[in-house]
Design a protein around this motif. Structure first.
Motif, PDB file in Angstrom:
ATOM      1  N   LEU A 142       4.475 -24.953  12.562  1.00  0.00           N
ATOM      2  CA  LEU A 142       4.049 -25.351  13.904  1.00  0.00           C
ATOM      3  C   LEU A 142       5.027 -26.332  14.568  1.00  0.00           C
ATOM      4  O   LEU A 142       4.880 -26.636  15.750  1.00  0.00           O
ATOM      5  CB  LEU A 142       2.638 -25.958  13.853  1.00  0.00           C
TER       6      LEU A 142
ATOM      7  N   LEU B   3       7.283 -24.152  18.843  1.00  0.00           N
ATOM      8  CA  LEU B   3       6.193 -23.965  17.882  1.00  0.00           C
ATOM      9  C   LEU B   3       6.016 -22.495  17.496  1.00  0.00           C
ATOM     10  O   LEU B   3       6.022 -21.619  18.360  1.00  0.00           O
ATOM     11  CB  LEU B   3       4.921 -24.510  18.523  1.00  0.00           C
TER      12      LEU B   3
ATOM     13  N   ALA C  41       3.404 -19.938  15.844  1.00  0.00           N
ATOM     14  CA  ALA C  41       2.035 -19.687  15.353  1.00  0.00           C
ATOM     15  C   ALA C  41       1.828 -18.223  14.992  1.00  0.00           C
ATOM     16  O   ALA C  41       0.799 -17.854  14.451  1.00  0.00           O
ATOM     17  CB  ALA C  41       1.022 -20.105  16.406  1.00  0.00           C
TER      18      ALA C  41
ATOM     19  N   GLU D   2       5.765 -20.402  20.917  1.00  0.00           N
ATOM     20  CA  GLU D   2       4.779 -20.692  21.957  1.00  0.00           C
ATOM     21  C   GLU D   2       5.415 -20.868  23.333  1.00  0.00           C
ATOM     22  O   GLU D   2       4.756 -20.709  24.348  1.00  0.00           O
ATOM     23  CB  GLU D   2       3.980 -21.955  21.580  1.00  0.00           C
TER      24      GLU D   2
END
Lengths: 263, 352
Positions: free
Chosen positions: B249, B272, B274, B289
């Motif tokens: 993350l 990030l 995920a 992200e």
């Protein structure tokens, strides 16, 4: 992270999860967190009630009623005369709005922090993970939250299934409607039924509990629990200030002035 | 008097809007789910599953055809060319005819959301559900068995043919006999995981939300080794050529030796991570992200890096020479790149 998240949602999520961490029940954590927030905002609410009470007293003043009759149809002159009367009586028409405006972000933040903490999808879980203060709470033991409380999954809409009934009963939604109705009925100030504000009040008495009930029926039961606790605390707060009249709940009773405790 | 009703109604609507608003992510929603066959992409997003032609991004069908109060975010699972299996965010698992998007059958005995993709084998469908259970169905939707854990099951199970392995949010990895669902072993991971296990070389690999990668012995569930990561591991790692490759993350990408867990290399090329990485012939592709699509080679060198709009937390998939990326709140819902990073087409659902 935006300002709203940084200053409202994130601190609230962390306080809520801290309560959960020590209590171990998310349902109890919601109840305690709601009580905590209502205690923090209690002074603002007292101020709001007192200001509203002062405004209400003013509308019963003979001079106020006279000017309503005198300047009927002359909005500007009426407003000017009202402002002079407010000044003379030391009442600010905005004093009751300001505490409400301050409370509003807190109430919305409370609602949203509950929703976020329940994290029922991977996207919500990621949001939650990003909003837990590093080093403050141990996510190894915290996640996932145990959303079960009584017969409810707090992250899902609530229905109570009984063996002899084919469908689920939305118990929490029903309780939300009842407590919302009680709160509006008990705490709305008395008003002249012939004027517009009284009609609006009556409509709010009907529509608001129904809306809250619909939200409780469709949204997660954790929010329904919050609505119920919030309504009950709201009634208690008004009761402590002597601003409720239980007779208002009786059928056929017209909205009566609250019984004021000696203070 | 005519306007009397407007003020309370308006107040209520404003209040409802305020309660629902103020943050970017609507509650109860998720990122899009992607799956692909050799010629079709299946995209689960909001109230529809879209079948999109892989070579040009043209929509073939959407399911359901008519507007319905259903939400789909779980990636579809494919039973060859026979059926598309996808669960919704109420509690129904659907079998859809891939040729025309009509319903074959529905399974309605689960109690909660289907968040992770199902696993389809030659004779059974294994469907994880947020009601804490893994459901095993025959290929016509009949329930064969179910196994209940201590928390929601969010991610796709995996199998080596004999045993089905899956993670539950209750911190355990479970191994069940594929045929009857009896427990072979379960191992307490001592922390949360939100991704699927990876099976290979007699081991099970699990990325941990409280940082790190854990390797278990597939036969017994015994913890073999744990390698720490700087931040939580959200996406399912990928096993490629004896290496486990994963992101965290904080945006770090790691390569570890699949046998020992020893770190091979670590880079931090972007934002990030995920999503699950996806392996392709020249390396592995990650999405971030902040809208980056990053391809790296097995040695950790960046092959290319592309930027598109929206959050790329949905896991990319690779099929027929294309890398498919689904965006959340971006200009395009679906974007296809070739293995050199050239954008081939984009897809957005037709406006109603």
């Amino acid at each position: 992270m935006n300002i709203w998240d940084t200053f409202i949602i994130t601190p609230m999520i962390n306080v809520l999860l801290t309560i959960y961490y020590y209590i171990g029940s998310f349902g109890i954590a919601i109840i305690l967190f709601t009580i905590l927030i209502r205690l923090v905002t209690h002074p603002l609410m007292v101020k709001q009630i007192k200001s509203a009470q002062a405004m209400q007293g003013l509308t019963q003043d003979k001079r106020y009623k006279d000017m309503q009759a005198k300047y009927k149809g002359q909005k500007e002159k009426l407003a000017q005369a009202q402002m002079e009367l407010y000044k003379e009586m030391g009442v600010s028409p905005f004093a009751s709005c300001l505490p409400t405006i301050i409370q509003l972000p807190i109430i919305i933040g409370l609602y949203q922090s509950l929703t976020r903490a329940m994290a029922s999808t991977p996207a919500e879980m990621l949001y939650l993970k990003q909003h837990i203060y590093p080093g403050f709470l141990n996510i190894s033991t915290l996640i996932p939250l145990d959303n079960r409380f009584l017969w409810m999954d707090l992250a899902q809409p609530e229905r109570l299934f009984l063996p002899f009934i084919a469908f689920g009963i939305p118990v929490m939604a029903i309780i939300v409607v009842i407590t919302s109705y009680m709160q509006t009925k008990l705490t709305m100030p008395p008003a002249d039924p012939s004027n517009q504000s009284a009609m609006m009040t009556n409509m709010m008495n009907i529509y608001m509990p129904l809306l809250m009930g619909y939200l409780a029926y469709t949204l997660s039961s954790g929010l329904a629990l919050y609505f119920v606790v919030s309504n009950i605390i709201g009634i208690l707060q008004y009761a402590m200030l002597g601003r409720v009249n239980w007779k208002n709940l009786l059928p056929g009773q017209k909205s009566a002035a609250p019984v004021k405790k000696g203070r | 008097m005519k306007k009397n009703w407007r003020i309370p109604i308006l107040s209520i609507l404003i209040l409802a809007g305020l309660l629902a608003g103020c943050t970017g992510l609507p509650t109860g929603t998720n990122w899009p789910g992607l799956a692909a066959s050799a010629d079709t992409v299946y995209l689960s997003n909001s109230s529809n599953v879209y079948a999109v032609q892989l070579n040009n991004g043209t929509m073939l069908w959407k399911y359901p055809e008519e507007t319905a109060r259903i939400m789909f975010y779980a990636p579809a699972a494919l039973d060859g060319n026979q059926q598309v299996i996808v669960g919704d965010y109420q509690k129904t698992l659907y079998s859809i005819n891939p040729k025309n998007g009509t319903t074959n059958w529905k399974f309605t005995q689960a109690a909660s959301r289907f968040i992770g993709a199902a696993l389809v084998t030659s004779d059974l469908i294994y469907a994880p559900n947020a009601d804490f259970s893994l459901y095993a169905l025959d290929l016509t939707g009949g329930l064969k068995w179910k196994y209940t854990t201590g928390q929601a099951v969010w991610t796709q199970p995996v199998t080596d043919g004999e045993v089905v392995y899956f993670n539950s949010l209750d911190h355990f990895t479970y191994a069940l006999k594929a045929v009857d669902g009896s427990l072979v072993w379960k191992t307490d991971l001592q922390g949360p995981t939100v991704n699927a296990p990876v099976v290979g070389d007699g081991k099970i690999y699990v990325g941990m939300l409280d940082n790190g990668l854990v390797a278990l012995e597939a036969a017994t569930g015994k913890v073999l080794w744990e390698t720490p990561t700087e931040d939580g591991v959200y996406g399912t790692p990928v096993l490629k050529d004896g290496k486990i490759i994963l992101g965290d993350l904080s945006g770090n990408i790691y390569s570890m030796d699949a046998g020992s867990g020893t770190g091979d290399w670590k880079i931090k090329p972007g934002g990030l991570i995920a999503s699950n990485p996806a392996a392709f012939e020249s390396g592995v592709v990650f999405t971030t992200e902040i809208g980056e699509v990053i391809a790296i080679d097995p040695a950790g060198a960046i092959l290319w890096n592309r930027q598109i709009t929206g959050q790329l937390n949905a896991s990319p998939v690779v099929s027929s020479g294309l890398i498919l990326v689904a965006s959340f709140q971006g200009d395009n819902l679906l974007t296809a790149f070739d293995f050199e990073g050239a954008q081939k087409w984009t897809f957005n659902p037709p406006k109603k």
